[in-house]
Design a protein around this motif. Structure first.
Motif, PDB file in Angstrom:
ATOM      1  N   VAL A  48      59.381  44.473  29.574  1.00 24.51           N
ATOM      2  CA  VAL A  48      58.996  44.686  31.246  1.00 24.51           C
ATOM      3  C   VAL A  48      60.177  44.265  32.001  1.00 24.51           C
ATOM      4  O   VAL A  48      61.224  43.750  31.629  1.00 24.51           O
ATOM      5  CB  VAL A  48      57.815  43.234  31.593  1.00 24.51           C
ATOM      6  CG1 VAL A  48      56.722  43.520  30.883  1.00 24.51           C
ATOM      7  CG2 VAL A  48      58.749  42.318  31.268  1.00 24.51           C
ATOM      8  N   ASP A  49      60.091  44.491  33.152  1.00 25.91           N
ATOM      9  CA  ASP A  49      61.290  44.366  34.109  1.00 25.91           C
ATOM     10  C   ASP A  49      61.051  43.062  34.886  1.00 25.91           C
ATOM     11  O   ASP A  49      60.202  42.745  35.756  1.00 25.91           O
ATOM     12  CB  ASP A  49      61.339  45.424  35.351  1.00 25.91           C
ATOM     13  CG  ASP A  49      62.279  45.146  36.291  1.00 25.91           C
ATOM     14  OD1 ASP A  49      63.372  44.309  36.027  1.00 25.91           O
ATOM     15  OD2 ASP A  49      62.315  45.778  37.517  1.00 25.91           O
ATOM     16  N   ALA A  50      62.052  41.955  34.228  1.00 24.15           N
ATOM     17  CA  ALA A  50      62.089  40.725  34.839  1.00 24.15           C
ATOM     18  C   ALA A  50      63.206  40.168  35.389  1.00 24.15           C
ATOM     19  O   ALA A  50      63.963  38.996  35.087  1.00 24.15           O
ATOM     20  CB  ALA A  50      61.409  39.968  33.780  1.00 24.15           C
ATOM     21  N   PRO A  87      53.942  28.674  35.069  1.00 24.46           N
ATOM     22  CA  PRO A  87      52.494  29.193  35.439  1.00 24.46           C
ATOM     23  C   PRO A  87      52.470  30.741  35.631  1.00 24.46           C
ATOM     24  O   PRO A  87      51.524  31.529  35.031  1.00 24.46           O
ATOM     25  CB  PRO A  87      52.033  28.588  36.478  1.00 24.46           C
ATOM     26  CG  PRO A  87      52.868  27.362  36.360  1.00 24.46           C
ATOM     27  CD  PRO A  87      53.943  27.624  35.886  1.00 24.46           C
ATOM     28  N   LEU A  88      53.471  31.234  36.315  1.00 24.01           N
ATOM     29  CA  LEU A  88      53.413  32.623  36.489  1.00 24.01           C
ATOM     30  C   LEU A  88      53.769  33.482  35.155  1.00 24.01           C
ATOM     31  O   LEU A  88      53.245  34.677  34.613  1.00 24.01           O
ATOM     32  CB  LEU A  88      54.593  33.001  37.292  1.00 24.01           C
ATOM     33  CG  LEU A  88      54.436  32.851  38.780  1.00 24.01           C
ATOM     34  CD1 LEU A  88      55.582  32.916  39.592  1.00 24.01           C
ATOM     35  CD2 LEU A  88      53.467  33.618  39.298  1.00 24.01           C
ATOM     36  N   ALA A  89      54.820  32.908  34.121  1.00 21.51           N
ATOM     37  CA  ALA A  89      55.034  33.532  32.848  1.00 21.51           C
ATOM     38  C   ALA A  89      53.875  33.671  32.096  1.00 21.51           C
ATOM     39  O   ALA A  89      53.405  34.661  31.300  1.00 21.51           O
ATOM     40  CB  ALA A  89      56.023  32.916  32.151  1.00 21.51           C
ATOM     41  N   LEU A  90      53.115  32.485  31.856  1.00 17.78           N
ATOM     42  CA  LEU A  90      51.790  32.433  31.037  1.00 17.78           C
ATOM     43  C   LEU A  90      50.829  33.320  31.429  1.00 17.78           C
ATOM     44  O   LEU A  90      50.190  33.964  30.902  1.00 17.78           O
ATOM     45  CB  LEU A  90      51.303  30.878  30.711  1.00 17.78           C
ATOM     46  CG  LEU A  90      52.187  29.862  30.138  1.00 17.78           C
ATOM     47  CD1 LEU A  90      51.572  28.707  30.094  1.00 17.78           C
ATOM     48  CD2 LEU A  90      52.409  30.252  28.721  1.00 17.78           C
ATOM     49  N   TRP A 126      57.424  39.867  36.781  1.00 17.82           N
ATOM     50  CA  TRP A 126      58.409  40.272  37.789  1.00 17.82           C
ATOM     51  C   TRP A 126      58.878  39.137  38.383  1.00 17.82           C
ATOM     52  O   TRP A 126      60.016  38.744  38.891  1.00 17.82           O
ATOM     53  CB  TRP A 126      57.999  41.623  38.332  1.00 17.82           C
ATOM     54  CG  TRP A 126      59.365  41.977  39.358  1.00 17.82           C
ATOM     55  CD1 TRP A 126      60.376  42.758  38.766  1.00 17.82           C
ATOM     56  CD2 TRP A 126      59.431  41.655  40.603  1.00 17.82           C
ATOM     57  NE1 TRP A 126      61.105  43.155  40.068  1.00 17.82           N
ATOM     58  CE2 TRP A 126      60.534  42.543  41.099  1.00 17.82           C
ATOM     59  CE3 TRP A 126      58.764  40.965  41.683  1.00 17.82           C
ATOM     60  CZ2 TRP A 126      61.056  42.448  42.642  1.00 17.82           C
ATOM     61  CZ3 TRP A 126      59.215  41.025  42.885  1.00 17.82           C
ATOM     62  CH2 TRP A 126      60.330  41.543  43.220  1.00 17.82           C
ATOM     63  N   LEU A 127      57.832  38.509  39.109  1.00 18.19           N
ATOM     64  CA  LEU A 127      58.062  37.130  39.962  1.00 18.19           C
ATOM     65  C   LEU A 127      58.726  36.068  39.130  1.00 18.19           C
ATOM     66  O   LEU A 127      59.527  35.394  39.548  1.00 18.19           O
ATOM     67  CB  LEU A 127      56.775  36.670  40.691  1.00 18.19           C
ATOM     68  CG  LEU A 127      56.265  37.913  41.681  1.00 18.19           C
ATOM     69  CD1 LEU A 127      54.733  37.338  42.073  1.00 18.19           C
ATOM     70  CD2 LEU A 127      56.948  38.049  42.926  1.00 18.19           C
TER      71      LEU A 127
END
Length: 741
Positions: free
Chosen positions: A186-188, A397-400, A417-418
């Motif tokens: 993914v683009d992170a 939390p965003l990653a999980l 991405w966030l």
């Protein structure tokens, strides 16, 4: 019962200090005695013996699973399954092989291998590999990282390098590897590897610069799945259900507390499964489970009870967990927070809740980091004030959630991405902070000073108003400026480091320090930075008066740049100045150059007819109170013949074996003239060059010289000028170390 649990913990820990494990008869005797004592209510002694017996049994199982000495160094075809997450770098792929089978005989359950320029390897695949097998070993230096103990705690019974192989079966049940591949795709914002570390516990994709930033700012625990991440997720689930119950939104027929504890523990286990359920994650899940159980049924027992139960539970599940620094840091951090938060009256403001835990952790873990020999981040309290809530409440939390929703188009990738952007912004700030306040590696502290420092930390963690609490600061800071015994005038403290197939010797007089050779460097693997520089700092060396590089080969001068960047160096001298980096500003070795430091005489020599390479090595003779040491670099037979016509060709007490004991050096005429009483050999275990050569070793034996070999005995420390027996690192007996030959 609490006394019995404390005694059980002491018994489980005692195995770490045993030089050898007790024989089977002694183990049976201890178990029988413990069972006999239980009816007489002598619980402390009985539980201590039970804990020690169980720890010894677990340790013996791990030792029994090591590679047979007969297979050490042998190349054999092995069939097995890849487990865990393989680590792919530019130079090699590293992974673990389990269920290995070979016609050569029984193999350990877990083998850690490296495949240089190997093909992509996926978790769950079955391979047939030609592996050069080795017994678990590693560099062994005083106060340095003990890789042999670490491998034993990981239950790795052998290591090896892959020469060839073929895939026998595709990946099976390798969902974690599949998740990693999707995360890395993914683009992170370039932080895909950081997200993989947070979600899966796979830090192999982080760069050396990333790890250095995390170490300098004391935030490594944030990118490596630890109790904090497991506890955070469990706490979020528990808090969500508790909040719903307080607002009447939870079903009345379902008691909220059991549901909150049960679902929180299920979330912790699920996250642990996603992270591979390694020993640190198991430790965190045990601690979370016991805390939830305490909250559900046993709050009346006090806050220390679940910590003690978790401590014993982890050691019962894995008796060798105490060999890992993470074990001590995890439990010490929890103990510090309990001590800091308990016994306080009145509510805390939001500012106090935010800042006090970080201050308490900085004070409480200071003596723990000291005794473990780990770097201490001076910026950690400030960095964690921002990084802990940012990672806990935003990035994680965003990653999980993004990982869980990867199958939903756009949504999962958008959340990741966030998360990557938030993580990248944090790294920018941490890198700036690390550049201004790098980590500090303190000198080795005497045990008496460390105990005073530990007591000072405990005093400072007590509530305000405790009498004489202010004395904690000078007690704590005693470890920063500990008393040290100086090197006696007219003597030299000589330390030959274990740097594998290379060389590095530290020579300290009363007021001066000289480093002869800087250790090897191969690609990103720089032992100058990993071993030599930390060893200098552990000895309390603030600057080098002289960095003497015998010649420019990578196994002797490879670590020089890292050392020059890591501490001030007054002067650099080398036998080959042209082949060294210009930033070192090396001066040429001049034969006959002499100087005296603190009553110790030094003299240089170089073969004037040498053109380049080993023969141009700069030789150093050191004389202290009539005891001589000759450091020869990699000179060959021709250079040895020339040296016999120099003033250095006199009987010598200590000789550094030329060229690591190669057949091209240590000629009989040279050795007969010098007649060394003792010989120092610095080389890598099982090196590809066959050092030291059997004929050379036979010459040393014929002269009656005592050989000190770094591959067999680790680092060697001697007091030149005292005519005393040297100290070897492997002489510090531990049950997991091979015995001295």
């Amino acid at each position: 019962m609490r006394t019995g649990m404390c005694a059980l913990a002491l018994g489980l820990l005692a195995v770490v200090f045993l030089p050898t494990l007790p024989a089977t008869g002694w183990l049976i005797g201890m178990l029988a005695l413990a069972l006999m004592l239980l009816p007489f209510r002598t619980y402390p002694l009985a539980f201590f013996l039970l804990g020690l017996s169980w720890a010894c049994i677990g340790a013996q199982w791990a030792l029994n699973d090591r590679l047979s000495p007969a297979l050490d160094g042998q190349t054999r075809w092995v069939e097995g399954r890849v487990t865990g997450l393989p680590q792919q770098t530019e130079e090699a792929v590293r992974f673990e092989l389990t269920d290995g089978r070979s016609r050569a005989g029984r193999l350990p359950k877990r083998i850690r291998v490296s495949w240089r320029d190997g093909p992509p390897v996926r978790s769950g695949e079955r391979w047939r590999l030609a592996i050069t097998l080795k017994r678990p070993a590693g560099l062994l230096n005083f106060h340095g990282f003990d890789r042999e103990a670490w491998l034993l705690a990981q239950r790795v019974g052998a290591t090896g390098s892959v020469k060839d192989g073929q895939r026998l079966a595709p990946a099976h049940n390798a969902w974690r590897d599949g998740v990693r591949q999707r995360l890395l795709a993914v683009d992170a914002h370039g932080r895909e590897a950081g997200l993989a570390a947070l979600v899966l516990g796979d830090g192999s994709g982080l760069t050396t610069e990333d790890w250095q930033v995390l170490q300098d700012t004391g935030t490594v625990h944030l990118l490596v799945i630890s109790g904090q991440h497991i506890g955070l997720l469990a706490g979020l689930i528990y808090g969500l259900i508790a909040g719903l119950a307080r607002r009447g939104a939870w079903p009345r027929g379902w008691p909220w507390l059991p549901w909150a504890c049960g679902l929180a523990f299920a979330a912790a286990l699920g996250y642990g499964l996603l992270a591979g359920f390694g020993v640190p994650v198991q430790r965190a899940c045990v601690m979370v489970g016991l805390v939830l159980l305490w909250r559900l049924r046993f709050r009346h027992l006090g806050v220390w009870w679940p910590l003690l139960l978790a401590f014993n539970g982890v050691l019962i599940l894995e008796p060798l967990a105490s060999l890992q620094a993470g074990f001590w840091l995890s439990f010490a951090a929890v103990a510090v927070l309990i001590l800091a938060f308990s016994g306080r009256l009145g509510p805390w403001s939001l500012w106090q809740v935010w800042t006090r835990p970080q201050c308490a952790i900085a004070v409480g873990l200071f003596p723990v980091l000291l005794v473990l020999g780990l770097p201490i981040s001076l910026s950690a309290p400030l960095a964690n004030l921002v990084a802990v809530p940012w990672i806990s409440l935003v990035v994680l939390p965003l990653a999980l959630l993004g990982t869980a929703l990867l199958s939903v188009p756009v949504v999962g990738e958008g959340l990741l991405w966030l998360a990557g952007g938030a993580l990248d912004g944090l790294f920018v700030g941490l890198a700036w902070l690390a550049g201004h306040m790098p980590a500090w590696l303190p000198a080795q502290v005497p045990w008496a000073a460390w105990l005073v420092s530990l007591l000072g930390a405990v005093v400072l963690l007590l509530p305000r108003g405790v009498p004489l609490r202010g004395l904690g600061w000078p007690m704590l800071l005693l470890a920063v400026f500990p008393p040290r015994a100086p090197v006696p005038h007219g003597q030299v403290d000589v330390l030959q480091l274990d740097v594998g197939q290379g060389q590095a010797l530290i020579l300290r007089t009363r007021n001066h320090t000289l480093l002869y050779d800087a250790g090897p460097r191969a690609g990103a693997f720089d032992l100058g930075a990993r071993v030599v520089l930390p060893s200098l700092k552990k000895l309390g060396v603030a600057k080098l008066d002289l960095l003497l590089l015998s010649h420019a080969d990578a196994d002797h001068a490879g670590g020089a740049v890292a050392i020059a960047r890591g501490m001030p160096v007054d002067r650099v001298i080398s036998g080959e100045t042209q082949r060294l980096p210009a930033l070192l500003g090396a001066q040429a070795c001049v034969s006959g150059r002499q100087w005296v430091w603190d009553g110790v005489a030094f003299e240089l020599w170089q073969w004037p007819e040498a053109i380049s390479g080993n023969a141009k090595s700069c030789v150093l003779q050191v004389q202290a109170n009539g005891e001589r040491l000759l450091l020869t670099g990699d000179i060959d037979h021709a250079a040895e013949r020339a040296l016999l016509d120099s003033p250095l060709a006199v009987p010598t007490d200590w000789l550094q074996a030329p060229h690591h004991g190669s057949h091209s050096s240590s000629s009989w005429a040279f050795l007969e003239r010098l007649a060394p009483r003792s010989v120092l050999i610095s080389r890598g275990r099982g090196n590809a060059f066959g050092h030291p050569h059997p004929q050379v070793m036979e010459r040393y034996r014929a002269l009656g010289s005592r050989v000190y070999d770094s591959a067999e005995q680790g680092a060697v420390r001697l007091q030149l000028g005292a005519f005393a027996t040297p100290e070897v690192a492997r002489g510090q007996r531990r049950f997991w170390r091979e015995r001295l030959p």
